[in-house]
Scaffold this active site. Structure first.
Site, PDB file in Angstrom:
ATOM      1  N   THR A 126      -5.040 -36.608 -21.553  1.00 22.51           N
ATOM      2  CA  THR A 126      -4.282 -35.770 -22.479  1.00 22.51           C
ATOM      3  C   THR A 126      -4.763 -35.885 -23.919  1.00 22.51           C
ATOM      4  O   THR A 126      -5.044 -36.979 -24.413  1.00 22.51           O
ATOM      5  CB  THR A 126      -2.785 -36.127 -22.408  1.00 22.51           C
ATOM      6  OG1 THR A 126      -2.345 -36.030 -21.058  1.00 22.51           O
ATOM      7  CG2 THR A 126      -1.968 -35.202 -23.272  1.00 22.51           C
ATOM      8  N   THR A 158      -0.559 -44.052 -20.833  1.00 18.37           N
ATOM      9  CA  THR A 158       0.227 -45.157 -20.288  1.00 18.37           C
ATOM     10  C   THR A 158      -0.670 -46.328 -19.896  1.00 18.37           C
ATOM     11  O   THR A 158      -1.773 -46.137 -19.390  1.00 18.37           O
ATOM     12  CB  THR A 158       1.008 -44.676 -19.051  1.00 18.37           C
ATOM     13  OG1 THR A 158       1.822 -43.566 -19.412  1.00 18.37           O
ATOM     14  CG2 THR A 158       1.898 -45.784 -18.504  1.00 18.37           C
ATOM     15  N   ARG A 275      36.685 -48.669 -10.689  1.00 18.54           N
ATOM     16  CA  ARG A 275      37.450 -48.263 -11.879  1.00 18.54           C
ATOM     17  C   ARG A 275      38.753 -47.576 -11.461  1.00 18.54           C
ATOM     18  O   ARG A 275      38.731 -46.647 -10.647  1.00 18.54           O
ATOM     19  CB  ARG A 275      36.593 -47.314 -12.718  1.00 18.54           C
ATOM     20  CG  ARG A 275      37.312 -46.585 -13.842  1.00 18.54           C
ATOM     21  CD  ARG A 275      37.632 -47.491 -14.993  1.00 18.54           C
ATOM     22  NE  ARG A 275      37.974 -46.694 -16.171  1.00 18.54           N
ATOM     23  CZ  ARG A 275      38.607 -47.183 -17.244  1.00 18.54           C
ATOM     24  NH1 ARG A 275      38.946 -48.462 -17.258  1.00 18.54           N
ATOM     25  NH2 ARG A 275      38.871 -46.414 -18.278  1.00 18.54           N
ATOM     26  N   ILE A 344      30.476 -39.580 -15.696  1.00 19.14           N
ATOM     27  CA  ILE A 344      31.419 -40.334 -14.859  1.00 19.14           C
ATOM     28  C   ILE A 344      31.818 -41.647 -15.539  1.00 19.14           C
ATOM     29  O   ILE A 344      32.986 -42.052 -15.516  1.00 19.14           O
ATOM     30  CB  ILE A 344      30.809 -40.598 -13.474  1.00 19.14           C
ATOM     31  CG1 ILE A 344      30.732 -39.283 -12.678  1.00 19.14           C
ATOM     32  CG2 ILE A 344      31.605 -41.655 -12.708  1.00 19.14           C
ATOM     33  CD1 ILE A 344      29.930 -39.372 -11.397  1.00 19.14           C
ATOM     34  N   GLU A 370       3.061 -36.022 -16.281  1.00 16.40           N
ATOM     35  CA  GLU A 370       2.246 -35.632 -15.113  1.00 16.40           C
ATOM     36  C   GLU A 370       2.461 -34.169 -14.714  1.00 16.40           C
ATOM     37  O   GLU A 370       2.513 -33.825 -13.536  1.00 16.40           O
ATOM     38  CB  GLU A 370       2.508 -36.577 -13.928  1.00 16.40           C
ATOM     39  CG  GLU A 370       2.070 -38.000 -14.237  1.00 16.40           C
ATOM     40  CD  GLU A 370       1.649 -38.779 -13.016  1.00 16.40           C
ATOM     41  OE1 GLU A 370       1.140 -38.172 -12.065  1.00 16.40           O
ATOM     42  OE2 GLU A 370       1.808 -40.003 -13.029  1.00 16.40           O
TER      43      GLU A 370
END
Length: 386
Positions: A126, A158, A275, A344, A370
């Site tokens: 890249t 990376t 919870r 949530i 990618e």
């Protein structure tokens, strides 16, 4: 294609799952906060043979398949995407080009250390104006007195600046020709550039939204001289070889996406069960239960898609369409599940120490890295004849 795991595949998946839960997950928040790659954990992964899964034993590998790699990446990505992508990029993008295109001498020199996880390699494709658009490549390589001289820059690379990074594979323009219509066609070739080569500079790491533990840098090449023998594959075949690497990489990347989606689902089930509000568990509220049900559906579809792509790849059949489908479905599943999981958890989902908060930050890049969502749609459309 069969989507049942063999005994060997299931054993590997279980082994990496336990390692992810017992070793990676407890350390994830600390290293994410410090923005450090945990070399001790990477070394343990090397000892487990994860970096050598798809490579022959004669080169230090495990003699397994690319599908085994995908299973390992999924389990790691479930608890920490940064660790998952370190393995995915280290094998699929770093070592695989050498295995696929390297000479026997290049393989003998580099593959054992990469397969054992003692070293990492990076994938330098890249640029600011190039990536999927190979014609935009501006980095050049010219042959002078038996040496290649490389000039240019790369970005978003990376594993390029870790303490154990030993080389980067780089695409560069090695010539130009004129097409019949008068347009210019660039000849692209690939090269092995060892870390520490004079003129090769790993620039400071990026300040990223997510993937804080993953190592990512821009690279600069200023009259970098390497031996003529460091050409990787045939001259002029650089992008063609890298395109194959990208197709394969998308399959493992889809496994990473699936792991992220599964991790959000797991956390949401745990929280909705434990919870309690207004005298009952959170999951007893139908709108929460339905949200989690949709999360399960996304995980199921993503896993089937990458299993299909990986099985097709391993069978030696054309898999470009399956790879793009898996990457598209998986990345959207991860992002959607991260958003729903955060909702949530409510306020707790907005705390960085919560795994779903990290997945929320990390998952956006899954729709970019990618090959963006738009690139995957373009490939799928082309494969359909448009």
């Amino acid at each position: 294609m069969s989507h049942e795991l063999t005994t060997d595949e299931q054993q590997l998946s279980d082994l990496v799952r336990d390692f992810a839960d017992d070793v990676v997950a407890p350390a994830a928040y600390e290293y994410d906060t410090r923005r450090e790659l945990p070399y001790k954990i990477i070394a343990q992964m090397g000892e487990m043979g994860l970096f050598g899964l798809p490579f022959p034993q004669e080169y230090g590998g495990q003699g397994k398949s690319y599908f085994h790699l995908c299973l390992a990446v999924e389990q790691l990505g479930r608890v920490d995407q940064s660790i998952g992508v370190t393995l995915e990029a280290g094998v699929g993008l770093g070592a695989m080009p050498i295995w696929r295109s390297g000479t026997e001498a290049q393989k003998r020199e580099w593959m054992p250390m990469l397969a054992r996880g003692e070293a990492l390699a990076a994938f330098g494709l890249t640029e600011a104006d190039a990536g999927s658009d190979a014609a935009g490549t501006k980095t050049t390589a010219s042959l002078e007195d038996g040496e290649w001289v490389i000039n240019g820059t790369k970005q978003f690379i990376t594993n390029s600046g870790t303490e154990i990074t030993r080389l980067v594979t780089v695409t560069a323009v090695t010539g130009e020709s004129i097409r019949a219509d008068g347009s210019v066609k660039k000849e692209l070739s690939a090269f092995l550039v060892p870390s520490g080569t004079p003129g090769f500079t790993v620039e400071p790491s990026y300040d990223k939204v997510g993937w804080h533990t993953s190592d990512t840098h821009p690279l600069t090449f200023d009259d970098v001289r390497i031996p003529e023998s460091n050409l990787l594959g045939e001259r002029g075949r650089g992008f063609a070889n890298f395109a194959q690497t990208l197709d394969e990489g998308r399959v493992a990347f889809a496994a990473l996406c699936t792991g992220a989606a599964q991790g959000c689902l797991d956390e949401s089930i745990r929280y909705a069960t434990s919870r309690h509000v207004f005298g009952r568990s959170l999951g007893e509220n139908q709108h929460i239960a339905f949200k989690i049900a949709r999360m399960q559906a996304r995980v199921h579809a993503a896993r089937l898609a990458y299993y299909d792509a990986a099985r097709t790849l391993v069978a030696g059949k054309p898999f470009k369409l399956q790879a793009s489908l898996a990457k598209l479905i998986g990345s959207e599943a991860a992002m959607d599940n991260a958003r729903d999981a955060t909702q949530i958890f409510g306020g707790y989902g907005f705390l960085n120490e919560n795994p779903v908060a990290r997945h929320y930050r990390d998952s956006k890049v899954l729709e970019i890295g990618e090959g963006t969502t738009e690139v995957q749609l373009m490939i799928i459309a082309r494969e359909l004849g448009f």
